[in-house]
Design a protein around this motif. Structure first.
Motif, PDB file in Angstrom:
ATOM      1  N   ALA A 204       0.828  -1.203   0.000  1.00 54.02           N
ATOM      2  CA  ALA A 204       0.000   0.000   0.000  1.00 54.02           C
ATOM      3  C   ALA A 204       0.866   1.259   0.000  1.00 54.02           C
ATOM      4  N   TYR A 205       1.958   1.220   0.729  1.00 53.12           N
ATOM      5  CA  TYR A 205       2.870   2.368   0.789  1.00 53.12           C
ATOM      6  C   TYR A 205       3.472   2.648  -0.585  1.00 53.12           C
ATOM      7  N   ARG A 206       3.823   1.578  -1.282  1.00 54.72           N
ATOM      8  CA  ARG A 206       4.392   1.749  -2.617  1.00 54.72           C
ATOM      9  C   ARG A 206       3.332   2.261  -3.600  1.00 54.72           C
ATOM     10  N   PHE A 207       2.087   1.834  -3.438  1.00 54.89           N
ATOM     11  CA  PHE A 207       1.019   2.345  -4.302  1.00 54.89           C
ATOM     12  C   PHE A 207       0.939   3.868  -4.223  1.00 54.89           C
ATOM     13  N   VAL A 208       1.097   4.390  -3.011  1.00 56.67           N
ATOM     14  CA  VAL A 208       0.981   5.833  -2.801  1.00 56.67           C
ATOM     15  C   VAL A 208       2.221   6.556  -3.312  1.00 56.67           C
ATOM     16  N   ASN A 209       3.398   6.000  -3.029  1.00 55.33           N
ATOM     17  CA  ASN A 209       4.648   6.691  -3.343  1.00 55.33           C
ATOM     18  C   ASN A 209       5.202   6.365  -4.725  1.00 55.33           C
ATOM     19  N   GLU A 210       4.772   5.257  -5.308  1.00 58.98           N
ATOM     20  CA  GLU A 210       5.252   4.850  -6.626  1.00 58.98           C
ATOM     21  C   GLU A 210       4.045   4.427  -7.470  1.00 58.98           C
ATOM     22  N   PRO A 211       3.301   5.380  -8.010  1.00 59.17           N
ATOM     23  CA  PRO A 211       2.051   5.067  -8.724  1.00 59.17           C
ATOM     24  C   PRO A 211       2.219   4.074  -9.865  1.00 59.17           C
ATOM     25  N   HIS A 212       3.407   4.002 -10.477  1.00 56.85           N
ATOM     26  CA  HIS A 212       3.587   3.060 -11.580  1.00 56.85           C
ATOM     27  C   HIS A 212       3.431   1.612 -11.121  1.00 56.85           C
ATOM     28  N   VAL A 213       3.608   1.385  -9.810  1.00 57.73           N
ATOM     29  CA  VAL A 213       3.471   0.030  -9.267  1.00 57.73           C
ATOM     30  C   VAL A 213       2.029  -0.452  -9.390  1.00 57.73           C
ATOM     31  N   ILE A 214       1.063   0.457  -9.285  1.00 55.50           N
ATOM     32  CA  ILE A 214      -0.349   0.071  -9.377  1.00 55.50           C
ATOM     33  C   ILE A 214      -0.629  -0.551 -10.741  1.00 55.50           C
ATOM     34  N   LYS A 215      -0.151   0.084 -11.790  1.00 55.43           N
ATOM     35  CA  LYS A 215      -0.357  -0.439 -13.151  1.00 55.43           C
ATOM     36  C   LYS A 215       0.303  -1.809 -13.306  1.00 55.43           C
ATOM     37  N   ARG A 216       1.512  -1.939 -12.760  1.00 59.17           N
ATOM     38  CA  ARG A 216       2.220  -3.219 -12.867  1.00 59.17           C
ATOM     39  C   ARG A 216       1.445  -4.329 -12.177  1.00 59.17           C
ATOM     40  N   VAL A 217       0.943  -4.041 -10.969  1.00 58.90           N
ATOM     41  CA  VAL A 217       0.194  -5.049 -10.215  1.00 58.90           C
ATOM     42  C   VAL A 217      -1.104  -5.401 -10.919  1.00 58.90           C
ATOM     43  N   ALA A 218      -1.833  -4.401 -11.403  1.00 57.96           N
ATOM     44  CA  ALA A 218      -3.130  -4.627 -12.030  1.00 57.96           C
ATOM     45  C   ALA A 218      -3.005  -5.453 -13.307  1.00 57.96           C
ATOM     46  N   ILE A 219      -1.924  -5.256 -14.051  1.00 61.29           N
ATOM     47  CA  ILE A 219      -1.761  -5.955 -15.327  1.00 61.29           C
ATOM     48  C   ILE A 219      -1.063  -7.300 -15.161  1.00 61.29           C
ATOM     49  N   TYR A 220       0.070  -7.293 -14.457  1.00 62.51           N
ATOM     50  CA  TYR A 220       0.926  -8.473 -14.459  1.00 62.51           C
ATOM     51  C   TYR A 220       0.557  -9.527 -13.417  1.00 62.51           C
ATOM     52  N   TYR A 221       0.040  -9.110 -12.272  1.00 58.61           N
ATOM     53  CA  TYR A 221      -0.211 -10.094 -11.221  1.00 58.61           C
ATOM     54  C   TYR A 221      -1.268 -11.126 -11.609  1.00 58.61           C
ATOM     55  N   PRO A 222      -2.422 -10.715 -12.159  1.00 54.85           N
ATOM     56  CA  PRO A 222      -3.399 -11.738 -12.582  1.00 54.85           C
ATOM     57  C   PRO A 222      -2.864 -12.629 -13.704  1.00 54.85           C
ATOM     58  N   ILE A 223      -2.168 -12.033 -14.673  1.00 50.21           N
ATOM     59  CA  ILE A 223      -1.617 -12.832 -15.769  1.00 50.21           C
ATOM     60  C   ILE A 223      -0.561 -13.795 -15.234  1.00 50.21           C
ATOM     61  N   PHE A 224       0.259 -13.311 -14.292  1.00 49.76           N
ATOM     62  CA  PHE A 224       1.265 -14.182 -13.681  1.00 49.76           C
ATOM     63  C   PHE A 224       0.616 -15.415 -13.055  1.00 49.76           C
ATOM     64  N   LEU A 225      -0.461 -15.208 -12.296  1.00 51.87           N
ATOM     65  CA  LEU A 225      -1.105 -16.328 -11.611  1.00 51.87           C
ATOM     66  C   LEU A 225      -1.585 -17.370 -12.610  1.00 51.87           C
ATOM     67  N   LEU A 226      -2.163 -16.936 -13.717  1.00 51.94           N
ATOM     68  CA  LEU A 226      -2.630 -17.864 -14.741  1.00 51.94           C
ATOM     69  C   LEU A 226      -1.458 -18.633 -15.367  1.00 51.94           C
ATOM     70  N   LEU A 227      -0.393 -17.919 -15.686  1.00 52.40           N
ATOM     71  CA  LEU A 227       0.783 -18.572 -16.268  1.00 52.40           C
ATOM     72  C   LEU A 227       1.433 -19.538 -15.288  1.00 52.40           C
ATOM     73  N   PHE A 228       1.491 -19.129 -14.034  1.00 52.01           N
ATOM     74  CA  PHE A 228       2.091 -19.981 -13.018  1.00 52.01           C
ATOM     75  C   PHE A 228       1.301 -21.276 -12.867  1.00 52.01           C
ATOM     76  N   LEU A 229      -0.035 -21.172 -12.816  1.00 54.23           N
ATOM     77  CA  LEU A 229      -0.870 -22.368 -12.711  1.00 54.23           C
ATOM     78  C   LEU A 229      -0.687 -23.259 -13.940  1.00 54.23           C
ATOM     79  N   TYR A 230      -0.603 -22.644 -15.099  1.00 54.97           N
ATOM     80  CA  TYR A 230      -0.361 -23.399 -16.329  1.00 54.97           C
ATOM     81  C   TYR A 230       0.963 -24.143 -16.244  1.00 54.97           C
ATOM     82  N   ASP A 231       2.014 -23.483 -15.766  1.00 49.33           N
ATOM     83  CA  ASP A 231       3.334 -24.110 -15.669  1.00 49.33           C
ATOM     84  C   ASP A 231       3.346 -25.239 -14.647  1.00 49.33           C
ATOM     85  N   VAL A 232       2.639 -25.041 -13.531  1.00 49.50           N
ATOM     86  CA  VAL A 232       2.558 -26.093 -12.497  1.00 49.50           C
ATOM     87  C   VAL A 232       1.883 -27.331 -13.071  1.00 49.50           C
TER      88      VAL A 232
END
Length: 238
Positions: A204-232
């Motif tokens: 949460a602290y990084r969201f406030v101080n580093e706004p670019h992190v919000i975009k990274r989390v919103a885009i990459y985290y869900p896609i990462f989870l899908l790819l990770f499950l696929y790889d497992v």
């Protein structure tokens, strides 16, 4: 070696290895949902790398899907966690240490500060993180460094660390994110307030101080989870 095999077999707790005198040469990188997309295609580099985790999200996922045999814990490269362990080890071993990262001048400021805290380390050179990877690789290789601290940003620092470990298997190469620039600007000790650390609200602290992190989390985290499950699942069928 595929990415899941790498995750199962190459997780390390650096402090424990150093305490036991078992720290092996190689690249010590971070795995996170952002760089996972690249690392899963890097089978040829895995023989030279070990990994840590910095973030509750991935720590939880690895604990759930990779089992209790891997005691995954968050290891941040900062002065409240991993940095004193690694730098203290380098001082005891009197390593020749190269620092690469940050804006022009940051690495020099970093060395000026830490040479007072760790005077027996042989600070052998530095460069900023804005240079081409080939140039950084060449400078570090020619310096004769035993260890390099690499704060080059996601993807770039992992590529450089693994390439260095491949070309010089006797060295230690630690990715350290923003630690070099934070230290150069006097934020290494106090980047996260105590109460933020206490309640695990660094995200949460990084969201406030580093706004670019919000975009990274919103885009990459869900896609990462899908790819990770696929790889497992794919790895289970092999």
């Amino acid at each position: 070696m595929n990415i899941i095999t790498f995750l199962r077999g190459r997780y390390v707790q650096v402090a424990r290895l150093i305490d036991a005198g078992n720290l092996l040469p190689g690249a010590y990188i971070y795995i996170n949902p952002f760089n996972y997309f690249m690392l899963r295609r890097w089978a040829s580099k895995f023989d030279y790398a070990y990994y840590r985790v910095d973030g509750i999200y991935l720590t939880f996922i690895l604990k759930v899907f990779l089992g209790r045999s891997i005691l995954v814990a968050r290891q941040s490269f900062d002065l409240t966690s991993l940095a004193p362990v690694v730098l203290g080890y380098s001082e005891r071993e009197q390593h020749k240490v190269f620092v690469a990262g940050g804006k022009p001048g940051d690495a020099d400021q970093f060395i000026q500060y830490f040479s007072q805290l760790y005077p027996r380390i042989k600070w052998i050179g530095s460069c900023d993180g804005y240079r081409p990877e080939s140039e950084i690789l060449s400078i570090i290789s020619e310096s004769g460094a035993d260890m390099a601290l690499l704060g080059l940003g996601n993807l770039k620092q992992e590529r450089v660390a693994c390439s260095l470990a491949q070309s010089n298997p006797s060295g230690y190469y630690f990715t350290c994110g923003a630690f070099i620039s934070q230290s150069a600007n006097g934020k290494a000790l106090s980047y996260y307030p105590d109460w933020i650390n206490r309640y695990h609200l660094r995200w949460a602290y990084r969201f406030v101080n580093e706004p670019h992190v919000i975009k990274r989390v919103a885009i990459y985290y869900p896609i990462f989870l899908l790819l990770f499950l696929y790889d497992v699942i794919k790895n289970q069928r092999v």
